[in-house]
Write a protein that holds these residues in place. Sequence first.
Motif, short mmCIF file in Angstrom:
data_model
loop_
_atom_site.label_atom_id
_atom_site.label_comp_id
_atom_site.label_asym_id
_atom_site.label_seq_id
_atom_site.Cartn_x
_atom_site.Cartn_y
_atom_site.Cartn_z
N LYS A 11 114.95 38.34 -44.75
CA LYS A 11 114.32 37.09 -44.29
C LYS A 11 112.90 37.01 -44.83
N GLU A 21 109.28 34.54 -45.00
CA GLU A 21 108.60 33.48 -44.26
C GLU A 21 108.48 32.23 -45.14
N GLY A 64 106.46 28.38 -41.73
CA GLY A 64 106.37 29.52 -40.82
C GLY A 64 107.73 30.03 -40.35
N GLU A 100 111.60 31.44 -40.74
CA GLU A 100 112.16 32.42 -41.68
C GLU A 100 113.34 31.83 -42.45
#
Length: 376
Positions: A278, A280, A284, A286
């Motif tokens: 994952k 960012e 913000g 994921e």
Amino acid sequence: MSTKEKRILGALLGVHAGDSFGAAHEFETWQAIRARFPPNGAIPRAVTGGGPFGWSPGHATDDTDMTRAVLLAYKDCHSMGADSLSVARVASKHMLQWFYGPWVDRPAGSWPADIGGATTSGLSLLAKTIENSGQVDPRKAGAGHGSCGNGSLMRCIPTALFSEGGDQQRLVEETTLISAVTHNDWRCILACIAYNAMVRALAVDAATPAAAVEAGLEAVTDPQTANSILSILTVDGQRPGQMSTLRDAKDEVVAAIEKARLPGFRVAVLAEEGPHVKIEGDDGAEVEALPLEGRGFVLDSLILAIAAVLDTTRSWEDLIVDVVRVGRDTDTNGAVAGGLVGARDGIDAIPESWLSTLQFREEFTSIANQLMGSEK
Ligand SMILES: [Mg+2]
């Protein structure tokens, strides 16, 4: 040799080196590579050959062979005043030569060991068109919309480096036609256009990687690009598809490029933690790095190459090793990233011990020198 010439050679042989290096791990998943090469997928940093097709070290797979087919078209058409369609026709003939043989060390009637589904159906359709009309027409081939593998992205680089005149429209037209022979899905065509705009910005214009990626985005979003694609593929008044679907494809390609630009999207992270890691996102939240694991989807290969070229702290070798460690379509992912990072770093960045194994090193270098010589 000038630094520009070194970047052009780095791009061309970067494809071959990435392909031949990655061929040893084709189809292997990230987990399998990680388990087979302890600790943590430490694959040999050498062109070893092998893989599922048992390649000898440095042998070309389809990526390099098809790049050669396109490169030979630029050689044949050099200084002839050929237009984009003529160059694409000659490239198509070389692709058929590879498909049916004879081809370098393969006899007539033999098939390539490693060939993708879209390439097989696109070239079969092209052969049928020739049988029916006697004409080689890349606009009357292609695997159709929905076939969105990386088989045209892996071979498109000669257009970025050697298309005549250096103007953007010609780059778009020639890249479109040469992709469409086999991969006429809009995403494939637009991915090739973005990639070639980036390669040209890096190799020819000495742009920074960030500026080159911006140039790729601009090439895809420029309204003139969509017009050029539709008009160059129109044959006998028949348009190749809808502007609306082309717009959707553009949005998908732009989203892929934006994903590759995320600060957290680094090939070192994917190589260590796997393609499902994952990252960012801009907002913000994921996002999963590569849900399809880099197994042949054209935008996966594009994303890996862009993420690699934007990591200016690392060498060509380190980046290509990590792209291959991500797994799945390792030869093509290595080829596509190898070309883009090669355009950034130049031929001297590719290890000599890798270059010395490559089947077409001499031929590619000699053709490139011939084509570059005309620019002086
Ligand atoms: Mg291959």
